[in-house]
Design a protein around this motif. Structure first.
Motif, short mmCIF file in Angstrom:
data_model
loop_
_atom_site.label_atom_id
_atom_site.label_comp_id
_atom_site.label_asym_id
_atom_site.label_seq_id
_atom_site.Cartn_x
_atom_site.Cartn_y
_atom_site.Cartn_z
N LEU A 107 0.84 -1.19 0.00
CA LEU A 107 0.00 0.00 0.00
C LEU A 107 0.88 1.24 0.00
O LEU A 107 2.05 1.19 0.40
N PRO A 108 0.31 2.40 -0.39
CA PRO A 108 1.09 3.64 -0.36
C PRO A 108 1.35 4.15 1.05
O PRO A 108 2.16 5.05 1.23
N ALA A 109 0.67 3.59 2.04
CA ALA A 109 0.85 4.03 3.43
C ALA A 109 0.54 2.87 4.35
O ALA A 109 -0.19 1.95 4.00
N GLY A 110 1.12 2.92 5.55
CA GLY A 110 0.79 1.94 6.57
C GLY A 110 -0.56 2.24 7.18
O GLY A 110 -0.92 3.40 7.40
N LEU A 111 -1.35 1.20 7.43
CA LEU A 111 -2.68 1.36 8.03
C LEU A 111 -2.80 0.42 9.23
O LEU A 111 -2.04 -0.55 9.35
N PRO A 112 -3.77 0.67 10.11
CA PRO A 112 -3.98 -0.24 11.23
C PRO A 112 -4.32 -1.66 10.73
O PRO A 112 -4.80 -1.84 9.62
N GLU A 113 -4.10 -2.62 11.59
CA GLU A 113 -4.35 -4.00 11.22
C GLU A 113 -5.83 -4.26 10.97
O GLU A 113 -6.69 -3.76 11.70
N LEU A 114 -6.11 -5.04 9.95
CA LEU A 114 -7.47 -5.45 9.62
C LEU A 114 -7.43 -6.90 9.21
O LEU A 114 -6.61 -7.30 8.37
N ARG A 115 -8.30 -7.69 9.78
CA ARG A 115 -8.36 -9.13 9.48
C ARG A 115 -9.71 -9.45 8.89
O ARG A 115 -10.75 -9.14 9.49
N ILE A 116 -9.73 -10.06 7.71
CA ILE A 116 -10.96 -10.51 7.06
C ILE A 116 -10.77 -12.00 6.80
O ILE A 116 -9.99 -12.40 5.92
N SER A 117 -11.47 -12.83 7.56
CA SER A 117 -11.18 -14.25 7.49
C SER A 117 -12.46 -15.06 7.71
O SER A 117 -13.53 -14.52 8.03
N HIS A 118 -12.30 -16.38 7.57
CA HIS A 118 -13.44 -17.28 7.79
C HIS A 118 -13.54 -17.71 9.24
O HIS A 118 -14.50 -18.40 9.61
N ASP A 119 -12.59 -17.33 10.06
CA ASP A 119 -12.57 -17.71 11.46
C ASP A 119 -12.71 -16.48 12.34
O ASP A 119 -12.04 -15.47 12.12
N ARG A 120 -13.55 -16.58 13.35
CA ARG A 120 -13.69 -15.49 14.30
C ARG A 120 -12.42 -15.38 15.15
O ARG A 120 -11.77 -16.39 15.45
N VAL A 121 -12.05 -14.16 15.51
CA VAL A 121 -10.90 -13.96 16.38
C VAL A 121 -11.20 -14.60 17.73
O VAL A 121 -12.21 -14.28 18.38
N ALA A 122 -10.36 -15.53 18.15
CA ALA A 122 -10.60 -16.24 19.40
C ALA A 122 -10.33 -15.34 20.60
O ALA A 122 -9.41 -14.50 20.58
N ASP A 123 -11.14 -15.51 21.64
CA ASP A 123 -10.90 -14.76 22.87
C ASP A 123 -9.65 -15.30 23.55
O ASP A 123 -9.45 -16.52 23.63
N PRO A 124 -8.79 -14.43 24.04
CA PRO A 124 -7.56 -14.91 24.69
C PRO A 124 -7.85 -15.68 25.96
O PRO A 124 -8.76 -15.34 26.73
N ALA A 125 -7.08 -16.75 26.19
CA ALA A 125 -7.26 -17.56 27.39
C ALA A 125 -6.76 -16.82 28.63
O ALA A 125 -7.28 -17.04 29.72
N LEU A 126 -5.75 -15.97 28.44
CA LEU A 126 -5.17 -15.20 29.53
C LEU A 126 -5.28 -13.72 29.20
O LEU A 126 -5.50 -13.36 28.02
#
Length: 226
Positions: A107-126
């Motif tokens: 990209l022409p610039a850095g942007l914040p992280e974005l995730r587009i996936s088939h898996d939901r982001v798991a809740d952290p165990a800790l």
């Protein structure tokens, strides 16, 4: 005597399995070699991950560190592209290599992280050591049924996933994506091939074309995270 017979039986069974499986494995290896040949025809040449950004993006995509292999660089419509196998290890005392692949467009610039996936982001165990991506629904039911979208700021997710962007994503085969710094990465848990890359690069290019100018201005990050 019984032990000798038992060991001999195991040996014969092992030889039989190898004999039956070898032709199939050879055919798969030959087919993979064919699909990985001819990259130079498209101007893709061996390169280096000098700044480590592609390896860092791969670690974010697959949630584990790995090694880049078969790293190639090139250009598409004036934008730099990178592609590589991202090899991770699986197992305990006898680890096996797992071959994944990354196709990235700058990209022409850095942007914040974005995730587009088939898996939901798991809740952290800790309790997490860093902020956790938040999953957000969009206004498109069709998109929400196919993908989970997550970032640190739901407003940013909404700004990126406007109707034209969603329409583009839904018009193509499902693909896991991650925006890390100034790299938009498509990642797949399969070995790298030329046909997959040829299909993926225009798809990524279309995504970058649809990022609103105000997003590049308002959410720009001068130093992409590592």
């Amino acid at each position: 005597m019984a032990l000798v017979v038992l060991v001999g039986g195991f040996y014969l069974v092992a030889r039989l399995i190898v004999h039956v499986a070898s032709p199939s494995l050879d055919r798969k290896a030959a087919e993979l070699a064919r699909l990985q040949a001819g990259a130079e025809r498209y101007g893709w040449v061996p390169g280096d991950d000098v700044d480590g950004k592609l390896a860092a993006a791969g670690a974010r995509c697959f949630d584990k560190d790995g090694e880049l292999r078969r790293l190639l660089v090139g250009e598409y419509e004036g934008r730099r592209i990178q592609m590589a196998e991202f090899v991770t290890s699986s197992g305990g005392r006898l680890p096996t290599d797992v071959f994944n692949n990354l196709v990235a467009l700058e990209l022409p610039a850095g942007l914040p992280e974005l995730r587009i996936s088939h898996d939901r982001v798991a809740d952290p165990a800790l309790p997490p050591l860093e902020p956790v991506l938040q999953t957000s629904d969009t206004e498109s039911d069709a998109f929400n049924q196919r993908y989970y979208a997550a970032s640190l700021d739901p407003r940013y997710t909404s700004a990126m996933l406007h109707p034209r962007m969603i329409e583009w994503l839904l018009a193509h085969p499902p693909q896991d994506l991650r925006l890390v710094g100034n790299l938009l990465v498509a990642y797949t848990a399969k070995p790298w091939t030329v046909p997959h890359t040829l299909a993926t690069v225009p798809f990524l290019h279309g995504i970058v074309d649809r990022i609103p100018p105000f997003v590049l201005k308002d959410f720009r990050q001068e130093a992409p995270p590592r």
